[in-house]
Design an enzyme around this catalytic site. Sequence first.
Site, PDB file in Angstrom:
ATOM      1  N   CYS A  73       0.893  -1.152   0.147  1.00 18.16           N
ATOM      2  CA  CYS A  73       0.021  -0.109  -0.021  1.00 18.16           C
ATOM      3  C   CYS A  73       0.950   1.368  -0.037  1.00 18.16           C
ATOM      4  O   CYS A  73       0.343   2.455  -0.251  1.00 18.16           O
ATOM      5  CB  CYS A  73      -0.926   0.043   1.098  1.00 18.16           C
ATOM      6  SG  CYS A  73      -2.321  -1.296   0.979  1.00 18.16           S
ATOM      7  N   SER A  74       1.925   1.364   0.342  1.00 21.20           N
ATOM      8  CA  SER A  74       2.958   2.180   0.134  1.00 21.20           C
ATOM      9  C   SER A  74       3.784   2.393  -1.008  1.00 21.20           C
ATOM     10  O   SER A  74       4.537   3.606  -1.174  1.00 21.20           O
ATOM     11  CB  SER A  74       4.054   2.390   1.436  1.00 21.20           C
ATOM     12  OG  SER A  74       3.422   2.144   2.705  1.00 21.20           O
TER      13      SER A  74
END
Length: 375
Positions: A157-158
């Site tokens: 997600c980063s």
Amino acid sequence: MTYRPLITGTGVFTPPHIITNAELVTAFNAYAALYNSEHSAEIDAGTRNAIAPSSEEFILKASGIEQRFVMDKAGILDPHVMHPLFRQRSDDEPSLMAEMALDAALKALDAAGKTPDDVDAVICAASNLERAYPAVAIEIQKLLGVNGFAFDMNVACSSATFGIQLASDMIRSGSIKSALIVNPEICSAHLEWRDRDCHFIFGDVATATFIERDSAANVAGFEILSTRCATDFSNNIRNNNGFLRRSRPDGVIDRRDMQFMQNGRKVFKEVLPMVSTHIADHLEQMAVAPDMLRRLWLHQANKSMNDFIGRKVLGRVPTSAEQPNILQDYANTSSAGSIIAFSQNSADLCGGDHGLICSFGAGYSVGSVLVQRRS
């Protein structure tokens, strides 16, 4: 010589199909009824657990999500299938992920007043890539007609914020003049739609961010003042799928851990302090007081998580304008969420205004990008 990187364009590709919570609950509960009927003897004997029904109220309270966009709707809502159905494409056709990314990339370039000829590098940063090789980024580069180079990266997600850090560092050093960071996320394909605890979490989307030297910009844009990334290994968000799958001696094809898995309570407890401290330290390092932040564009995973982080960072409850949420419409789109929020909620900022893009998730990982609107 050091160059200043600017975000001058963003683009969002939104899939054609919407699944509301009501539709999702109807499909899930139909699947649960079929499952419980098929295994009724074992459930009655106490050797197998029945699947509890889902509800719109449960989903909204747990996440703040009201709907999600997906690339295929029919397969997900079929209680006998419960996953998206995509046709097999030949190797001579554009891949689905590259096709989505191309749309978002062209929109980002248009917003920046640029063309593919102005791009030096393409970074495809996503939580799950359609294949191991050749790199999806190189395929996107080919479809765009971009010279230079391209590569894939994955920090779950980063991925978007880590990609922005990498691109901005290359621009500062002078090794490139510009870069496209694309985030095609087909999250529906790695979500277990048959799991009540997570069947509502994800949606599909693709985003793109164009970053370039300030001296070449055609629009004011946002200067990237600073980036900060951190990781700390955890198994609490995991997907064990991969090329070693067929080599495992148990030979089970439909193992639950081959899809998205998380221990939600531990993630909530451990990630929130990590992210809040990360942002506070980043602001302190750059001598930017919390009350100087005009906007927080946070990872769109869960409304309660974002509300907690916003309160910790600002020292009060942020307004909806200060911390815009888009997950009610898009659900969790992994790396793309914070970029959707930025793309849709940044045009009103004035010269000198500060904002912070932050994403966080599996790894654990957290990436923050401090920006300032140029006049």
